[in-house]
Write an enzyme that holds these catalytic residues in place. Structure first.
Site, PDB file in Angstrom:
ATOM      1  N   GLN A 123       7.584  12.261   4.090  1.00  0.00           N
ATOM      2  CA  GLN A 123       6.427  11.675   4.770  1.00  0.00           C
ATOM      3  C   GLN A 123       5.129  12.184   4.152  1.00  0.00           C
ATOM      4  O   GLN A 123       4.960  13.385   3.943  1.00  0.00           O
ATOM      5  CB  GLN A 123       6.499  11.997   6.269  1.00  0.00           C
ATOM      6  CG  GLN A 123       5.448  11.306   7.116  1.00  0.00           C
ATOM      7  CD  GLN A 123       5.589   9.783   7.189  1.00  0.00           C
ATOM      8  OE1 GLN A 123       6.676   9.238   7.055  1.00  0.00           O
ATOM      9  NE2 GLN A 123       4.481   9.091   7.385  1.00  0.00           N
TER      10      GLN A 123
ATOM     11  N   ASP B 132      11.550   4.636   0.043  1.00  0.00           N
ATOM     12  CA  ASP B 132      10.124   4.351   0.233  1.00  0.00           C
ATOM     13  C   ASP B 132       9.560   3.542  -0.936  1.00  0.00           C
ATOM     14  O   ASP B 132       8.455   3.005  -0.837  1.00  0.00           O
ATOM     15  CB  ASP B 132       9.337   5.677   0.306  1.00  0.00           C
ATOM     16  CG  ASP B 132       8.809   5.979   1.693  1.00  0.00           C
ATOM     17  OD1 ASP B 132       8.628   5.027   2.478  1.00  0.00           O
ATOM     18  OD2 ASP B 132       8.587   7.166   1.989  1.00  0.00           O
TER      19      ASP B 132
ATOM     20  N   LYS C 214      10.823   6.113  12.948  1.00  0.00           N
ATOM     21  CA  LYS C 214      11.851   5.852  11.931  1.00  0.00           C
ATOM     22  C   LYS C 214      13.208   6.360  12.418  1.00  0.00           C
ATOM     23  O   LYS C 214      14.228   5.666  12.275  1.00  0.00           O
ATOM     24  CB  LYS C 214      11.447   6.509  10.598  1.00  0.00           C
ATOM     25  CG  LYS C 214      10.249   5.815   9.953  1.00  0.00           C
ATOM     26  CD  LYS C 214       9.636   6.591   8.785  1.00  0.00           C
ATOM     27  CE  LYS C 214       8.327   5.938   8.338  1.00  0.00           C
ATOM     28  NZ  LYS C 214       7.631   6.661   7.265  1.00  0.00           N
TER      29      LYS C 214
HETATM   30  N1  GUN Z   1       2.538   7.827   5.043  1.00  0.00           N
HETATM   31  C1  GUN Z   1       1.976   6.665   5.438  1.00  0.00           C
HETATM   32  N2  GUN Z   1       2.824   5.632   5.213  1.00  0.00           N
HETATM   33  C2  GUN Z   1       3.942   6.164   4.686  1.00  0.00           C
HETATM   34  C3  GUN Z   1       5.172   5.606   4.265  1.00  0.00           C
HETATM   35  O1  GUN Z   1       5.420   4.390   4.300  1.00  0.00           O
HETATM   36  N3  GUN Z   1       6.079   6.502   3.767  1.00  0.00           N
HETATM   37  C4  GUN Z   1       5.832   7.829   3.690  1.00  0.00           C
HETATM   38  N4  GUN Z   1       6.777   8.613   3.166  1.00  0.00           N
HETATM   39  N5  GUN Z   1       4.688   8.373   4.070  1.00  0.00           N
HETATM   40  C5  GUN Z   1       3.758   7.549   4.566  1.00  0.00           C
END
Ligand code: GUN
Length: 289
Positions: free
Chosen positions: A96, A119, A52
């Site tokens: 996350q 998100d 990211k």
């Molecule tokens: N853990 C697995 N996929 C994601 C996601 O798309 N966003 C976040 N914040 N955590 C995750």
């Protein structure tokens, strides 16, 4: 069989985002800014957050990574979230997942300002998306709709079977596929660990979205000739022949399933890169206001 190349599509979308960022900067505004909170040392999470941050650099976004030890308290994390909510230099942020067990993830998600929740995990965003209102669609489902859209895969009136009912993928995906949109209007069946006769159901599917996190779960005998298959699985499976000692495996047994499909996403290089680019799209949306 058409290979749905998420990596190529993500690169195209990143180039489009970069053009928009250049325009924003030329108009005298600051670059869009995404922040990420990472708690602990989970290998998968470190990799995803790394992707990211790198993607932000590629499109000219600013990014901030806040990394904390897994011994932090829920109260500490809530305080970090409120600081990011109040920071006008940050357009959007993510926490996350998964979080350490002693921290209640729901409490953290609820504390995020829905306007910065790129998100799309906050109940306000989930609720709005469910009602067909403008909101942040969570990154993986958004990425999948972009794949369907860009490859002109018709969905109207089709039977879509979603395997998995997670808050992050299965549930929102099932809602989007049945919604009134260009990549919706499907008849949707949601299957999960308690579903009986799964194979009978998947054999009726025109579109299968496999999001259960079990490597190689969907086999050739479960898929109808001509189906479209979207593989959301990204499990690390030990493999001594791989440089890292592991390989990413999807939920679909690709070698068996792909010959039967009209179109299929690979792992890696399918949904994964589109998830990252969708987070950038949501951050751009926030920056543009
Ligand atoms: N853990 C697995 N996929 C994601 C996601 O798309 N966003 C976040 N914040 N955590 C995750």
């Amino acid at each position: 069989m058409l290979l749905l190349d998420g990596k190529k599509l993500a690169d195209e979308l990143k180039a489009e985002i970069k053009t928009e960022v250049d325009k924003i900067i030329q108009s005298g505004k600051r670059a869009p800014h995404l922040a990420a909170i990472l708690v602990g040392n989970d290998g998968g999470s470190l990799t995803y957050v790394g992707h990211k941050v790198k993607a932000c650099e590629q499109v000219g976004f600013k990014s901030t990574l806040l990394q904390f030890d897994d011994s932090i308290t829920e109260e500490f994390l809530l305080n970090e979230v409120s600081k990011l909510n109040a920071n006008t230099e940050i357009d959007g942020f993510i926490v996350q997942l998964p979080l350490p067990k002693h921290i209640n993830a729901d409490n953290i998600i609820m504390a995020i300002d829905p306007q910065k929740d790129v998100d799309g995990f906050h109940p306000v965003n989930v609720g709005k998306v469910t009602l067909g209102m403008n909101a942040y669609i969570s990154a993986t489902p958004l990425g999948i709709t972009k794949i369907l859209e860009r490859y002109n895969i018709s969905t109207e009136g089709k039977h879509c079977v979603v395997i998995g009912r997670s808050n992050i993928v299965g549930r929102p995906m099932s809602i989007l596929m049945s919604g009134q949109s260009k990549t919706g209007n499907c008849t949707v069946t949601v299957c999960h660990s308690k579903t009986k006769n799964l194979k009978e159901i998947t054999l009726q599917a025109d579109i299968i979205i496999a999001a259960l996190g079990k490597p190689g779960f969907l086999t050739g005998e479960m898929v109808k000739e001509g189906a479209v298959v979207i593989d959301v699985g990204t499990t690390r499976v030990n493999d001594a022949t791989a440089k890292a000692g592991w390989r990413l495996k999807g939920d679909v047994l690709f070698d068996e399933v792909s010959p039967k499909c009209s179109a299929i996403t690979p792992v890696p290089g399918g949904v994964g890169p589109m998830t990252v680019v969708s987070l950038l799209l949501n951050t751009l949306k926030s920056a543009k206001g």
